[in-house]
Motif scaffolding. Structure first.
Motif, PDB file in Angstrom:
ATOM      1  N   TRP A   9       0.896  -0.559   0.499  1.00  0.00           N
ATOM      2  CA  TRP A   9       0.230  -0.013   0.010  1.00  0.00           C
ATOM      3  C   TRP A   9       1.168   1.423  -0.003  1.00  0.00           C
ATOM      4  CZ3 TRP A   9      -0.861   3.938   4.090  1.00  0.00           C
ATOM      5  CH2 TRP A   9      -1.510   5.077   3.765  1.00  0.00           C
ATOM      6  N   ILE A  10       1.670   1.267   0.749  1.00  0.00           N
ATOM      7  CA  ILE A  10       2.418   2.524   0.998  1.00  0.00           C
ATOM      8  C   ILE A  10       3.572   2.884  -0.157  1.00  0.00           C
ATOM      9  CG2 ILE A  10       5.106   3.429   1.848  1.00  0.00           C
ATOM     10  CD1 ILE A  10       3.787   2.141   4.741  1.00  0.00           C
ATOM     11  N   HIS A  11       4.097   1.602  -0.984  1.00  0.00           N
ATOM     12  CA  HIS A  11       4.675   1.585  -2.356  1.00  0.00           C
ATOM     13  C   HIS A  11       3.926   2.176  -3.389  1.00  0.00           C
ATOM     14  CE1 HIS A  11       8.109   0.241  -5.243  1.00  0.00           C
ATOM     15  NE2 HIS A  11       7.347  -0.232  -5.402  1.00  0.00           N
ATOM     16  N   ILE A  12       2.185   1.652  -3.895  1.00  0.00           N
ATOM     17  CA  ILE A  12       1.469   2.481  -4.598  1.00  0.00           C
ATOM     18  C   ILE A  12       1.094   3.441  -4.259  1.00  0.00           C
ATOM     19  CG2 ILE A  12      -0.903   2.071  -5.362  1.00  0.00           C
ATOM     20  CD1 ILE A  12      -0.333  -1.280  -5.259  1.00  0.00           C
ATOM     21  N   SER A  75      10.535 -12.551  -2.128  1.00  0.00           N
ATOM     22  CA  SER A  75      11.303 -13.762  -2.403  1.00  0.00           C
ATOM     23  C   SER A  75      11.907 -13.764  -4.040  1.00  0.00           C
ATOM     24  CB  SER A  75      11.453 -14.941  -2.651  1.00  0.00           C
ATOM     25  OG  SER A  75      11.067 -15.629  -0.995  1.00  0.00           O
ATOM     26  N   ILE A  76      11.912 -12.493  -4.504  1.00  0.00           N
ATOM     27  CA  ILE A  76      11.901 -12.405  -5.898  1.00  0.00           C
ATOM     28  C   ILE A  76      13.430 -11.646  -6.269  1.00  0.00           C
ATOM     29  CG2 ILE A  76      11.776 -11.215  -7.861  1.00  0.00           C
ATOM     30  CD1 ILE A  76       8.552 -10.357  -6.556  1.00  0.00           C
ATOM     31  N   PRO A  77      13.895 -12.864  -6.933  1.00  0.00           N
ATOM     32  CA  PRO A  77      15.449 -12.280  -7.365  1.00  0.00           C
ATOM     33  C   PRO A  77      15.524 -10.845  -8.140  1.00  0.00           C
ATOM     34  CG  PRO A  77      14.822 -14.096  -8.793  1.00  0.00           C
ATOM     35  CD  PRO A  77      13.279 -13.993  -8.262  1.00  0.00           C
ATOM     36  N   LEU A  78      16.730 -10.457  -7.708  1.00  0.00           N
ATOM     37  CA  LEU A  78      16.744  -9.122  -7.873  1.00  0.00           C
ATOM     38  C   LEU A  78      17.263  -9.208  -9.912  1.00  0.00           C
ATOM     39  CD1 LEU A  78      19.216  -7.968  -4.710  1.00  0.00           C
ATOM     40  CD2 LEU A  78      16.479  -6.727  -6.085  1.00  0.00           C
ATOM     41  N   THR A  79      18.410 -10.592  -9.769  1.00  0.00           N
ATOM     42  CA  THR A  79      18.315 -10.719 -11.363  1.00  0.00           C
ATOM     43  C   THR A  79      16.595 -11.179 -12.480  1.00  0.00           C
ATOM     44  OG1 THR A  79      18.690 -13.029 -11.240  1.00  0.00           O
ATOM     45  CG2 THR A  79      20.350 -12.292 -10.690  1.00  0.00           C
ATOM     46  N   SER A  80      15.947 -10.654 -11.928  1.00  0.00           N
ATOM     47  CA  SER A  80      14.490 -10.843 -12.499  1.00  0.00           C
ATOM     48  C   SER A  80      14.847 -10.044 -13.631  1.00  0.00           C
ATOM     49  CB  SER A  80      13.099 -11.323 -11.673  1.00  0.00           C
ATOM     50  OG  SER A  80      13.610 -11.872 -10.462  1.00  0.00           O
ATOM     51  N   THR A  81      14.250  -9.882 -14.503  1.00  0.00           N
ATOM     52  CA  THR A  81      14.222  -8.623 -15.884  1.00  0.00           C
ATOM     53  C   THR A  81      13.781  -7.325 -15.638  1.00  0.00           C
ATOM     54  OG1 THR A  81      14.931 -10.686 -17.364  1.00  0.00           O
ATOM     55  CG2 THR A  81      14.233  -8.084 -18.160  1.00  0.00           C
ATOM     56  N   TRP A  82      12.097  -8.029 -15.016  1.00  0.00           N
ATOM     57  CA  TRP A  82      11.293  -6.883 -15.096  1.00  0.00           C
ATOM     58  C   TRP A  82      12.229  -6.062 -13.773  1.00  0.00           C
ATOM     59  CZ3 TRP A  82       8.683  -5.761 -10.495  1.00  0.00           C
ATOM     60  CH2 TRP A  82       8.239  -6.511  -9.766  1.00  0.00           C
ATOM     61  N   ILE A  83      12.439  -5.776 -12.589  1.00  0.00           N
ATOM     62  CA  ILE A  83      13.586  -5.829 -11.812  1.00  0.00           C
ATOM     63  C   ILE A  83      14.241  -4.699 -12.169  1.00  0.00           C
ATOM     64  CG2 ILE A  83      14.696  -6.112  -8.877  1.00  0.00           C
ATOM     65  CD1 ILE A  83      11.675  -7.121  -8.900  1.00  0.00           C
ATOM     66  N   ARG A  84      15.285  -5.639 -12.769  1.00  0.00           N
ATOM     67  CA  ARG A  84      16.501  -5.049 -13.296  1.00  0.00           C
ATOM     68  C   ARG A  84      16.192  -3.458 -14.033  1.00  0.00           C
ATOM     69  NH1 ARG A  84      20.199  -9.284 -16.096  1.00  0.00           N
ATOM     70  NH2 ARG A  84      18.219  -9.410 -17.397  1.00  0.00           N
ATOM     71  N   TRP A  85      15.051  -3.837 -14.732  1.00  0.00           N
ATOM     72  CA  TRP A  85      14.728  -2.770 -15.696  1.00  0.00           C
ATOM     73  C   TRP A  85      13.878  -1.982 -15.670  1.00  0.00           C
ATOM     74  CZ3 TRP A  85      16.057  -0.939 -20.559  1.00  0.00           C
ATOM     75  CH2 TRP A  85      16.231  -2.307 -20.896  1.00  0.00           C
ATOM     76  N   SER A  86      13.423  -2.190 -14.275  1.00  0.00           N
ATOM     77  CA  SER A  86      12.496  -0.753 -12.686  1.00  0.00           C
ATOM     78  C   SER A  86      13.691  -0.485 -12.596  1.00  0.00           C
ATOM     79  CB  SER A  86      11.745  -1.626 -11.836  1.00  0.00           C
ATOM     80  OG  SER A  86      10.761  -2.681 -13.169  1.00  0.00           O
ATOM     81  N   PHE A 147       5.684   1.869 -13.715  1.00  0.00           N
ATOM     82  CA  PHE A 147       3.867   1.507 -13.880  1.00  0.00           C
ATOM     83  C   PHE A 147       3.914   0.220 -14.472  1.00  0.00           C
ATOM     84  CE2 PHE A 147       3.985   5.436 -11.720  1.00  0.00           C
ATOM     85  CZ  PHE A 147       2.738   5.051 -10.663  1.00  0.00           C
ATOM     86  N   TYR A 148       3.946  -0.225 -15.676  1.00  0.00           N
ATOM     87  CA  TYR A 148       3.654  -0.616 -16.193  1.00  0.00           C
ATOM     88  C   TYR A 148       4.730  -2.455 -15.930  1.00  0.00           C
ATOM     89  CZ  TYR A 148       3.683  -5.084 -19.993  1.00  0.00           C
ATOM     90  OH  TYR A 148       4.215  -5.805 -20.455  1.00  0.00           O
ATOM     91  N   LEU A 149       5.686  -1.872 -15.527  1.00  0.00           N
ATOM     92  CA  LEU A 149       6.758  -3.483 -14.972  1.00  0.00           C
ATOM     93  C   LEU A 149       6.240  -3.976 -13.732  1.00  0.00           C
ATOM     94  CD1 LEU A 149      10.238  -2.235 -16.217  1.00  0.00           C
ATOM     95  CD2 LEU A 149       8.964  -3.990 -16.885  1.00  0.00           C
ATOM     96  N   MET A 150       5.970  -2.784 -12.673  1.00  0.00           N
ATOM     97  CA  MET A 150       5.042  -2.837 -11.421  1.00  0.00           C
ATOM     98  C   MET A 150       4.028  -3.811 -11.702  1.00  0.00           C
ATOM     99  SD  MET A 150       5.901   0.573  -8.914  1.00  0.00           S
ATOM    100  CE  MET A 150       4.327   0.751  -9.946  1.00  0.00           C
ATOM    101  N   VAL A 151       2.572  -3.465 -12.635  1.00  0.00           N
ATOM    102  CA  VAL A 151       1.519  -4.241 -12.846  1.00  0.00           C
ATOM    103  C   VAL A 151       1.748  -5.171 -13.222  1.00  0.00           C
ATOM    104  CG1 VAL A 151      -0.239  -4.176 -13.531  1.00  0.00           C
ATOM    105  CG2 VAL A 151       0.570  -2.221 -13.264  1.00  0.00           C
ATOM    106  N   ALA A 152       2.939  -5.573 -14.606  1.00  0.00           N
ATOM    107  CA  ALA A 152       2.790  -6.943 -15.639  1.00  0.00           C
ATOM    108  C   ALA A 152       3.654  -7.815 -15.174  1.00  0.00           C
ATOM    109  CB  ALA A 152       3.124  -6.776 -16.548  1.00  0.00           C
TER     110      ALA A 152
END
Length: 155
Positions: A9-12, A75-86, A147-152
């Protein structure tokens, strides 16, 4: 409320404040500059600067803190593509924002000086303004993509 829901909630909420304040302050400063009225530009610029420090600066800190905590909780890896792009896009937006704040202060002071001395806006004002707009385009684009990456959360 769980730690996850509270953090999400705080993040959004903070992402909404960050993006909304950015669009809002840019819109009002653009509208003020288009009038070419130094008094109006100085007055609006003062509030734009205050909003950036009050809302944008605080949410710039809150976003990575809550984001990294959510990554940890899920437990999402920091190496996830969407995390790195974000993260890369967030850094790009931040790199654009820092000089934008400096430029807004310069624009406001130049407009205040022109207003007080009953002069037109100097050429340096318009150079700074062009750079301000130029930096705003990649920052805005980066935030839309984030925003797209956070949602998708694409794979």
């Amino acid at each position: 409320m769980t730690a996850y829901l509270l953090t999400k909630w705080i993040h959004i909420l903070s992402s909404t404040l960050l993006f909304g304040t950015g669009i809002g302050t840019a819109y009002y400063l653009l509208c003020a500059v288009w009038t070419k009225n130094p008094f109006l530009i100085a007055a609006v610029g003062k509030y734009v600067i205050a909003a950036d420090w009050l809302f944008t600066a605080t949410t710039i800190v809150i976003q990575p803190v809550t984001g990294f905590y959510l990554i940890h909780l899920l437990s999402i890896p920091l190496t996830s593509t969407w995390i790195r792009w974000s993260l890369a896009l967030y850094l790009l937006a931040g790199v654009c924002w820092l000089p934008v704040v400096w430029l807004q202060i310069k624009l406001q002071r130049l407009a205040a000086d022109a207003s007080e001395n009953k002069h037109t806006l100097p050429d340096v004002f318009w150079r700074y303004f062009r750079v301000w707009v130029t930096l705003g385009i990649p920052a805005f684009t980066a935030m839309v993509i984030i925003f797209y990456l956070m949602v998708a959360k694409p794979a």
